[in-house]
Design a protein around this motif. Sequence first.
Motif, PDB file in Angstrom:
ATOM      1  N   ASN A   1      77.869  75.120  70.345  1.00  0.00           N
ATOM      2  CA  ASN A   1      77.602  76.265  71.207  1.00  0.00           C
ATOM      3  C   ASN A   1      78.001  77.604  70.605  1.00  0.00           C
ATOM      4  O   ASN A   1      77.524  78.631  71.062  1.00  0.00           O
ATOM      5  CB  ASN A   1      78.315  76.087  72.550  1.00  0.00           C
ATOM      6  CG  ASN A   1      77.766  74.887  73.312  1.00  0.00           C
ATOM      7  OD1 ASN A   1      76.557  74.648  73.305  1.00  0.00           O
ATOM      8  ND2 ASN A   1      78.646  74.139  73.933  1.00  0.00           N
ATOM      9  N   ASP A   2      78.911  77.590  69.641  1.00  0.00           N
ATOM     10  CA  ASP A   2      79.306  78.886  69.080  1.00  0.00           C
ATOM     11  C   ASP A   2      79.463  78.766  67.567  1.00  0.00           C
ATOM     12  O   ASP A   2      79.408  77.670  66.994  1.00  0.00           O
ATOM     13  CB  ASP A   2      80.584  79.410  69.744  1.00  0.00           C
ATOM     14  CG  ASP A   2      81.720  78.426  69.665  1.00  0.00           C
ATOM     15  OD1 ASP A   2      81.940  77.872  68.568  1.00  0.00           O
ATOM     16  OD2 ASP A   2      82.381  78.186  70.699  1.00  0.00           O
ATOM     17  N   ALA A   3      79.679  79.913  66.962  1.00  0.00           N
ATOM     18  CA  ALA A   3      79.697  79.982  65.496  1.00  0.00           C
ATOM     19  C   ALA A   3      80.782  79.125  64.881  1.00  0.00           C
ATOM     20  O   ALA A   3      80.609  78.512  63.815  1.00  0.00           O
ATOM     21  CB  ALA A   3      79.875  81.433  65.061  1.00  0.00           C
ATOM     22  N   SER A   4      81.918  79.028  65.569  1.00  0.00           N
ATOM     23  CA  SER A   4      83.020  78.238  65.006  1.00  0.00           C
ATOM     24  C   SER A   4      82.651  76.764  64.883  1.00  0.00           C
ATOM     25  O   SER A   4      83.112  76.051  63.985  1.00  0.00           O
ATOM     26  CB  SER A   4      84.282  78.417  65.856  1.00  0.00           C
ATOM     27  OG  SER A   4      84.066  77.903  67.145  1.00  0.00           O
ATOM     28  N   ASP A   5      81.801  76.303  65.806  1.00  0.00           N
ATOM     29  CA  ASP A   5      81.352  74.904  65.708  1.00  0.00           C
ATOM     30  C   ASP A   5      80.581  74.677  64.406  1.00  0.00           C
ATOM     31  O   ASP A   5      80.689  73.626  63.772  1.00  0.00           O
ATOM     32  CB  ASP A   5      80.447  74.557  66.900  1.00  0.00           C
ATOM     33  CG  ASP A   5      81.211  74.497  68.225  1.00  0.00           C
ATOM     34  OD1 ASP A   5      82.444  74.344  68.171  1.00  0.00           O
ATOM     35  OD2 ASP A   5      80.580  74.608  69.282  1.00  0.00           O
ATOM     36  N   TYR A   6      79.789  75.716  64.024  1.00  0.00           N
ATOM     37  CA  TYR A   6      78.999  75.582  62.795  1.00  0.00           C
ATOM     38  C   TYR A   6      79.857  75.807  61.559  1.00  0.00           C
ATOM     39  O   TYR A   6      79.604  75.251  60.495  1.00  0.00           O
ATOM     40  CB  TYR A   6      77.829  76.567  62.816  1.00  0.00           C
ATOM     41  CG  TYR A   6      76.775  76.204  63.844  1.00  0.00           C
ATOM     42  CD1 TYR A   6      75.750  75.319  63.530  1.00  0.00           C
ATOM     43  CD2 TYR A   6      76.819  76.744  65.120  1.00  0.00           C
ATOM     44  CE1 TYR A   6      74.797  74.980  64.479  1.00  0.00           C
ATOM     45  CE2 TYR A   6      75.884  76.398  66.080  1.00  0.00           C
ATOM     46  CZ  TYR A   6      74.867  75.526  65.757  1.00  0.00           C
ATOM     47  OH  TYR A   6      73.928  75.174  66.694  1.00  0.00           O
ATOM     48  N   MET A   7      80.853  76.636  61.733  1.00  0.00           N
ATOM     49  CA  MET A   7      81.708  76.946  60.582  1.00  0.00           C
ATOM     50  C   MET A   7      82.499  75.725  60.119  1.00  0.00           C
ATOM     51  O   MET A   7      82.544  75.403  58.941  1.00  0.00           O
ATOM     52  CB  MET A   7      82.712  78.067  60.971  1.00  0.00           C
ATOM     53  CG  MET A   7      82.089  79.436  61.117  1.00  0.00           C
ATOM     54  SD  MET A   7      81.675  80.153  59.536  1.00  0.00           S
ATOM     55  CE  MET A   7      83.305  80.549  58.930  1.00  0.00           C
ATOM     56  N   SER A   8      83.140  75.087  61.066  1.00  0.00           N
ATOM     57  CA  SER A   8      84.037  73.991  60.689  1.00  0.00           C
ATOM     58  C   SER A   8      83.599  72.630  61.217  1.00  0.00           C
ATOM     59  O   SER A   8      84.264  71.617  60.980  1.00  0.00           O
ATOM     60  CB  SER A   8      85.453  74.294  61.183  1.00  0.00           C
ATOM     61  OG  SER A   8      85.440  74.593  62.561  1.00  0.00           O
ATOM     62  N   GLY A   9      82.504  72.581  61.966  1.00  0.00           N
ATOM     63  CA  GLY A   9      82.049  71.307  62.511  1.00  0.00           C
ATOM     64  C   GLY A   9      82.818  70.937  63.765  1.00  0.00           C
ATOM     65  O   GLY A   9      83.747  71.622  64.184  1.00  0.00           O
ATOM     66  N   ILE A  10      82.416  69.843  64.356  1.00  0.00           N
ATOM     67  CA  ILE A  10      83.067  69.360  65.577  1.00  0.00           C
ATOM     68  C   ILE A  10      83.676  67.988  65.303  1.00  0.00           C
ATOM     69  O   ILE A  10      83.010  67.111  64.732  1.00  0.00           O
ATOM     70  CB  ILE A  10      82.063  69.274  66.747  1.00  0.00           C
ATOM     71  CG1 ILE A  10      81.625  70.675  67.165  1.00  0.00           C
ATOM     72  CG2 ILE A  10      82.669  68.523  67.936  1.00  0.00           C
ATOM     73  CD1 ILE A  10      80.581  70.680  68.269  1.00  0.00           C
ATOM     74  N   THR A  11      84.912  67.836  65.707  1.00  0.00           N
ATOM     75  CA  THR A  11      85.575  66.529  65.598  1.00  0.00           C
ATOM     76  C   THR A  11      85.767  65.966  67.001  1.00  0.00           C
ATOM     77  O   THR A  11      86.244  66.677  67.900  1.00  0.00           O
ATOM     78  CB  THR A  11      86.939  66.659  64.903  1.00  0.00           C
ATOM     79  OG1 THR A  11      86.726  67.136  63.574  1.00  0.00           O
ATOM     80  CG2 THR A  11      87.663  65.329  64.863  1.00  0.00           C
ATOM     81  N   ILE A  12      85.387  64.728  67.193  1.00  0.00           N
ATOM     82  CA  ILE A  12      85.560  64.056  68.489  1.00  0.00           C
ATOM     83  C   ILE A  12      86.517  62.872  68.273  1.00  0.00           C
ATOM     84  O   ILE A  12      86.154  61.872  67.651  1.00  0.00           O
ATOM     85  CB  ILE A  12      84.228  63.543  69.047  1.00  0.00           C
ATOM     86  CG1 ILE A  12      83.225  64.700  69.120  1.00  0.00           C
ATOM     87  CG2 ILE A  12      84.423  62.899  70.412  1.00  0.00           C
ATOM     88  CD1 ILE A  12      81.811  64.252  69.281  1.00  0.00           C
ATOM     89  N   THR A  13      87.699  63.044  68.772  1.00  0.00           N
ATOM     90  CA  THR A  13      88.703  61.976  68.661  1.00  0.00           C
ATOM     91  C   THR A  13      88.435  60.912  69.728  1.00  0.00           C
ATOM     92  O   THR A  13      88.092  61.245  70.866  1.00  0.00           O
ATOM     93  CB  THR A  13      90.122  62.565  68.820  1.00  0.00           C
ATOM     94  OG1 THR A  13      90.290  63.598  67.849  1.00  0.00           O
ATOM     95  CG2 THR A  13      91.178  61.496  68.617  1.00  0.00           C
TER      96      THR A  13
END
Lengths: 165, 154
Positions: free
Chosen positions: B39-51
Amino acid sequence: MQNNQPITYRMRLFCTLLIILLPFSKSLAQNTFSLNTTTGLNFNFNTASSLENDNVLQNAFIVTVRPRSSNISVYARIYYYSAPYGFVPGSMNLELDYKSVNSTTGVSNLVTSPFILSTSDQRLFSISRRTTIFNFYYDLICTAPGYSTATGHYNFTLMFTMTSP
Amino acid sequence: MITFGKVRAQSSTTVSGTIDISACMGLTITNLTGVVSFNDASDYMSGITITNAATIAVKSNVNWLIDISAQSAYFQAMSSGASANMPASVLQIRRNGTSSYITMSTNSQTLKTGNKGDENTTGNSFNTDLSINPGFGYNAGSYNIGVLFTLSQQ
């Protein structure tokens, strides 16, 4: 004197025949015992769910006895078994489960709950002397092996024994 | 005088049978997450981690291993304008509690090994973590990829 001779002779003959035939009359009244299987005694566990449930061979055995000459008792045990490497005795068991009998007259010591077969004789029932033919029906159960019992092929031989005092 | 001991009359009969136990295994995967949204730029910058994205439970009567692989080399574009060239390597999976991820490809890679036993046996139930990091190289849209979990005997 002469008239008594045939009588004496006949009495001797009768006694002689009695002595000869007595053992045969005993043998004609012997106890009888037989075991019939109504199905092949083979268990297969080949799915995960099958490992979690007991496998029952219904009415696997018919034990037929006729205690004509004396009181009797019938026993069962595991006579022989072979198992794959790694098998831990007790991780899977064979059980006998009494289901029915055609008559209970004279029957005692009848084990009506499922019990685990072992390498020692365990009494199934006793019957007092009589001429009735008894048919006892039993299920054979292989208890759920679970996920710890060694895989592979197992063989077993069960022995049923009738004893009289 | 001759005396005889009491003799116990006995009659025996035997019957034989067999038991066959095959190698049997069961695998349950409980997905604990739904759609993953960027949803935002930070998600694209560093990716999403789902624990703890999914729980895996194994029951097996032989020692086992689980391999994972992507069912396709690229994500499938599910919406108009979505890119068709986003590789499976964007997705990474690891066993929760470990440090290194497995980068997905169509080649099988071992996620975990374990000992025979049901799901209550130590090591036979575990969670997985996901990491998705597409960067900025792909179009906005909906994407889908299948992950194959293969349970087999060691």
